[in-house]
Design a protein around this motif. Structure first.
Motif, PDB file in Angstrom:
ATOM      1  N   UNK A   5       0.848  -1.172   0.000  1.00  0.00           N
ATOM      2  CA  UNK A   5       0.000   0.000   0.000  1.00  0.00           C
ATOM      3  C   UNK A   5       0.893   1.233   0.000  1.00  0.00           C
ATOM      4  N   UNK A   6       0.761   2.057  -1.029  1.00  0.00           N
ATOM      5  CA  UNK A   6       1.585   3.250  -1.159  1.00  0.00           C
ATOM      6  C   UNK A   6       0.676   4.467  -1.272  1.00  0.00           C
ATOM      7  N   UNK A  12      -5.727   3.701 -13.581  1.00  0.00           N
ATOM      8  CA  UNK A  12      -6.934   2.920 -13.321  1.00  0.00           C
ATOM      9  C   UNK A  12      -6.560   1.550 -12.769  1.00  0.00           C
ATOM     10  N   UNK A  13      -7.530   0.884 -12.185  1.00  0.00           N
ATOM     11  CA  UNK A  13      -7.324  -0.463 -11.671  1.00  0.00           C
ATOM     12  C   UNK A  13      -7.002  -1.388 -12.840  1.00  0.00           C
ATOM     13  N   UNK A  14      -5.913  -2.144 -12.708  1.00  0.00           N
ATOM     14  CA  UNK A  14      -5.470  -3.033 -13.766  1.00  0.00           C
ATOM     15  C   UNK A  14      -4.353  -2.454 -14.616  1.00  0.00           C
ATOM     16  N   UNK A  15      -4.078  -1.152 -14.474  1.00  0.00           N
ATOM     17  CA  UNK A  15      -2.994  -0.536 -15.241  1.00  0.00           C
ATOM     18  C   UNK A  15      -1.638  -0.977 -14.704  1.00  0.00           C
ATOM     19  N   UNK A  42      -6.109  -1.698  -6.416  1.00  0.00           N
ATOM     20  CA  UNK A  42      -7.259  -0.891  -6.013  1.00  0.00           C
ATOM     21  C   UNK A  42      -6.816   0.465  -5.505  1.00  0.00           C
ATOM     22  N   UNK A  43      -7.766   1.394  -5.506  1.00  0.00           N
ATOM     23  CA  UNK A  43      -7.601   2.696  -4.885  1.00  0.00           C
ATOM     24  C   UNK A  43      -8.519   2.733  -3.679  1.00  0.00           C
ATOM     25  N   UNK A  92      -5.700   9.252   0.905  1.00  0.00           N
ATOM     26  CA  UNK A  92      -5.893   8.381  -0.246  1.00  0.00           C
ATOM     27  C   UNK A  92      -4.681   7.463  -0.401  1.00  0.00           C
ATOM     28  N   UNK A  93      -4.909   6.214  -0.799  1.00  0.00           N
ATOM     29  CA  UNK A  93      -3.812   5.281  -1.026  1.00  0.00           C
ATOM     30  C   UNK A  93      -4.123   4.383  -2.221  1.00  0.00           C
ATOM     31  N   UNK A  94      -3.077   3.734  -2.713  1.00  0.00           N
ATOM     32  CA  UNK A  94      -3.190   2.812  -3.836  1.00  0.00           C
ATOM     33  C   UNK A  94      -2.532   1.495  -3.442  1.00  0.00           C
ATOM     34  N   UNK A  95      -3.194   0.386  -3.744  1.00  0.00           N
ATOM     35  CA  UNK A  95      -2.645  -0.941  -3.493  1.00  0.00           C
ATOM     36  C   UNK A  95      -2.058  -1.451  -4.805  1.00  0.00           C
TER      37      UNK A  95
END
Length: 104
Positions: free
Chosen positions: A21-22, A28-31, A65-66, A92-95
């Motif tokens: 998790x950053x 987008x998801x999958x990019x 995911x976001x 906000x974070x991105x996995x």
């Protein structure tokens, strides 16, 4: 095989198929995302340290995911003044799932 990458002002030790998790990144998801700032790279007993970066090394990952993290409460109270303030923040974070480490 592992690598130490830098993103969002933080450093992470990653290997293939790691999920981390950053901070929020665009996409987008999958990019597929590339992390070009590789600080160290290791393969078995061989470890390469960058000065400051390892030339030609890249780490690729896939956005899973976001989301938003848990609420952090900032509560300030001044005693005997009938004064207080309560604020909440959800960062906000991105996995990201690491798909590969390339040290060319």
């Amino acid at each position: 095989m592992f690598a130490v990458i830098k993103t969002g002002g933080k450093q992470y030790r990653v290997a293939a198929d790691d999920v981390l998790t950053i901070g929020n990144i665009t996409g987008e998801v999958g990019d597929t995302v590339e992390f070009g700032e590789v600080l160290a790279y290791g393969d078995g007993d061989n470890t390469t340290l960058g000065a400051p970066l390892v030339q030609g090394a890249k780490v690729t990952g896939e956005i899973v995911e976001h989301g938003r993290s848990k609420t952090v409460i900032a509560f300030k109270k001044r005693r005997r003044q009938n004064s207080r303030r309560k604020r909440g923040n959800r960062q906000m974070h991105t996995v990201v799932r690491i798909t590969g480490i390339n040290a060319a």
